[in-house]
Scaffold this active site. Structure first.
Site, PDB file in Angstrom:
ATOM      1  N   ARG A 100       1.518   3.421  17.103  1.00 21.25           N
ATOM      2  CA  ARG A 100       0.123   3.135  16.787  1.00 21.25           C
ATOM      3  C   ARG A 100      -0.128   1.644  16.948  1.00 21.25           C
ATOM      4  NH1 ARG A 100      -2.716   2.160  11.147  1.00 21.25           N
ATOM      5  NH2 ARG A 100      -4.767   1.720  11.999  1.00 21.25           N
ATOM      6  N   HIS A 145      -9.328  -2.808  14.303  1.00 23.50           N
ATOM      7  CA  HIS A 145      -8.471  -3.135  13.174  1.00 23.50           C
ATOM      8  C   HIS A 145      -8.856  -4.524  12.661  1.00 23.50           C
ATOM      9  CE1 HIS A 145      -4.390  -2.162  11.234  1.00 23.50           C
ATOM     10  NE2 HIS A 145      -4.810  -3.276  10.641  1.00 23.50           N
ATOM     11  N   GLU A 190      -9.096   1.285   7.820  1.00 27.69           N
ATOM     12  CA  GLU A 190      -9.270   0.934   6.412  1.00 27.69           C
ATOM     13  C   GLU A 190     -10.666   0.401   6.067  1.00 27.69           C
ATOM     14  OE1 GLU A 190      -6.093  -1.560   5.055  1.00 27.69           O
ATOM     15  OE2 GLU A 190      -4.574   0.008   5.317  1.00 27.69           O
ATOM     16  N   ASN A 325      -3.445   5.764   5.306  1.00 25.12           N
ATOM     17  CA  ASN A 325      -2.630   4.581   5.013  1.00 25.12           C
ATOM     18  C   ASN A 325      -2.390   4.531   3.510  1.00 25.12           C
ATOM     19  OD1 ASN A 325      -2.950   3.919   7.696  1.00 25.12           O
ATOM     20  ND2 ASN A 325      -3.992   1.978   7.340  1.00 25.12           N
ATOM     21  N   TYR A 327       0.223   2.578   0.389  1.00 31.13           N
ATOM     22  CA  TYR A 327       1.291   1.655   0.025  1.00 31.13           C
ATOM     23  C   TYR A 327       1.663   1.718  -1.458  1.00 31.13           C
ATOM     24  CZ  TYR A 327       0.667  -0.569   4.577  1.00 31.13           C
ATOM     25  OH  TYR A 327       0.590  -0.811   5.924  1.00 31.13           O
ATOM     26  N   GLU A 392       0.123   4.504   8.082  1.00 28.59           N
ATOM     27  CA  GLU A 392       0.796   3.296   7.601  1.00 28.59           C
ATOM     28  C   GLU A 392       1.464   3.583   6.264  1.00 28.59           C
ATOM     29  OE1 GLU A 392      -1.432  -0.363   7.306  1.00 28.59           O
ATOM     30  OE2 GLU A 392      -2.562   0.067   9.146  1.00 28.59           O
TER      31      GLU A 392
END
Length: 496
Positions: A100, A145, A190, A325, A327, A392
């Site tokens: 990606r 992005h 995002e 995504n 985290y 991600e």
């Protein structure tokens, strides 16, 4: 090359090399896709080469180096603009199914508008895509992005509804020129991060701007989707999605399940509900609480813009899969409302962290693997179990080749993802680490590192050196298995 040889010896002396996992393992589903990721501004460099125009990050880092932790910028970054073939060989060695990466809008359209198309910029991406395909790697192409043309930010950026038209024109050029060799497109990366960090916190312009930002992003995404669907899909036979950043939510009090749902709706659901829900539009709790809070703050009407019925239908269903995504996670709690005052943070939910959660090099990113499973489950239940691709997931540290903490993080999070698949029926079809290379990490500059490959930023050649995590991930991909207990290091010094 001398440093590579030294590291190989060091590994042989320090570590017992293993090529197997413990007897107890979890298996990945058949045809599961493994990948890794990057973005244009963070790795490419070549910021003003071959006709490229100026992006907001070019201008911002040049004008405000004091706001970057180490005063750095992405002018050269990893120099992937010149070293993309070397990067593809790293990907091939890793064994990934897909890569990606994002396109630089101003490398393709230097002025931002579609009346000037930069052939050299297009050729760079065509060559990168060809190199990937020649090495058996599927390109996942992100259109945007965070690096739109600087000229558009002067005109309000994402608070200006004309961004819908400008990015749609850009997308049409990309589909026409690159689409014949790309099967997976991602529109915007995002949106919550963009609108919260850039238009609310970053510019200190408050809630109205961030809600206008998201309203325009959703319209833009939908228009790009329909352009692809009506003009290109039949011939190109690809798929298209939008990348959502969804923080996990765990209740601070077990009796406060409502806080978890409200937090989800105000963050992940802010983007997902208009696209993936049965009814479309913003989540009901957002509409009601923002309306009440707007009135309490003296606004004449809700500062959450309203979609017409036509726009609700136009946006609904505009994604072929759910790109996630993730985290970290937060503890969430309901804050009692004070009569006559706005809800706390307009949502009525306060987020915090558990001090016992392990730290990373980023203060805001704690290691909370269980939150990953919970957010995958929540998305699946909320939107009737859509196919999900993790676009991600990664761990920041301060650098170094012996990155066992990164391996531990990836292992724990992938384990929770597999549990969501096997025990909860979630349809996760692929997983991508962030990221391939150490890179320019936005306001953190080069002070933190996410890559599975180390980059020497003091070396003009930007020498790349694989870390332990790359070899560990390579072994996971080869075996399509994950140990239930702690990860075993799979390092072959001949790969280093």
């Amino acid at each position: 090359m001398a440093s590579y040889s030294f590291l190989g010896v060091a590994f042989s002396l320090i570590f017992v090399v293993t090529h197997g996992f413990a007897h107890d393992t979890l298996s990945f589903p058949k045809n599961f896709l493994f990948g890794t990721a990057s973005s244009s501004y963070q790795i490419e460099g070549g910021w003003n080469e071959d006709g490229k125009g100026e992006s907001i990050w070019d201008r911002w880092t040049h004008e405000h180096p004091d706001l970057i932790r180490d005063g750095s910028n992405g002018d050269v970054a990893c120099d992937s603009y010149h070293k993309y073939k070397e990067d593809v060989q790293l990907l091939k060695n890793m064994g990934v199914d897909f890569y990606r990466f994002s396109l630089s809008w101003t490398r393709i359209l230097p002025t931002g508008y579609d009346n000037v198309v930069n052939q050299e910029g297009l050729d760079y991406y065509k060559n990168l895509i060809k190199e990937l395909l020649d090495n058996g790697i599927e390109p996942f192409v992100t259109l945007y992005h965070w690096d739109h043309p600087a000229v558009f930010e002067i005109m309000g950026g994402w608070t200006n509804e004309m961004m819908v038209e400008w990015i749609s024109d850009y997308a049409r050029v990309v589909f026409k020129e690159l689409g014949p060799n790309v099967k997976y497109f991602l529109t915007i990366n995002e949106p919550v991060g963009i609108c919260n960090n850039w238009y609310s916190e970053g510019k200190k312009v408050g809630y109205p701007a961030k809600y206008s930002c998201m309203h325009n992003i959703l319209k833009a995404h939908a228009k790009i989707y329909h352009i692809y669907d009506t003009e290109f899909r039949e011939q190109q036979q690809g798929q298209i999605s939008i990348v959502l950043d969804c923080i996990g939510a765990l209740p601070k009090s077990l009796s406060d399940a409502a806080a978890v749902d409200t937090f989800f709706q105000f963050h992940c659901g802010w983007v997902a509900h208009p696209i993936f829900s049965t009814n479309g539009d913003y989540p009901a709790v957002m509409k009601s609480r923002i309306t009440e809070s707007s009135k309490s703050d003296g606004f004449s009407k809700s500062i959450l813009p309203e979609f017409s019925p036509e726009w609700v239908q136009y946006i609904k269903g505009t994604s072929d899969f759910f790109s996630l995504n993730h985290y970290t996670s937060n503890l969430v709690e309901t804050v009692p409302r004070v009569p006559g005052h706005a809800w706390y943070d307009y949502s009525g939910v306060k987020a915090s962290v558990d001090p016992s959660w392990p730290n990373t090099a980023m203060d805001s990113l704690k290691v909370v693997p269980s939150g990953f499973r919970e957010v995958i489950k929540k998305i699946s239940i909320e939107y009737d179990y859509p196919p999900i691709i993790i676009t991600e997931n990664g761990f920041p540290d301060r650098g170094g080749i012996l990155d066992y903490s990164r391996i531990s993080y990836l292992h724990l999070y992938m384990k929770e993802m597999l549990s969501a698949i096997q025990e909860n029926g979630c349809k996760v079809k692929g997983y991508s680490t962030w990221g391939l290379l150490d890179n320019f990490e936005w306001i953190y500059g080069y002070t933190i590192r996410f890559g599975m490959v180390s980059v020497n930023f003091t070396d003009p050649n930007r020498t790349r050196t694989p870390k332990w995590s790359m070899n560990w991930y390579k072994h996971v991909i080869e075996t399509k298995k994950l140990s239930i207990d702690k990860p075993l290091i799979a390092v072959n010094h001949t790969d280093i």
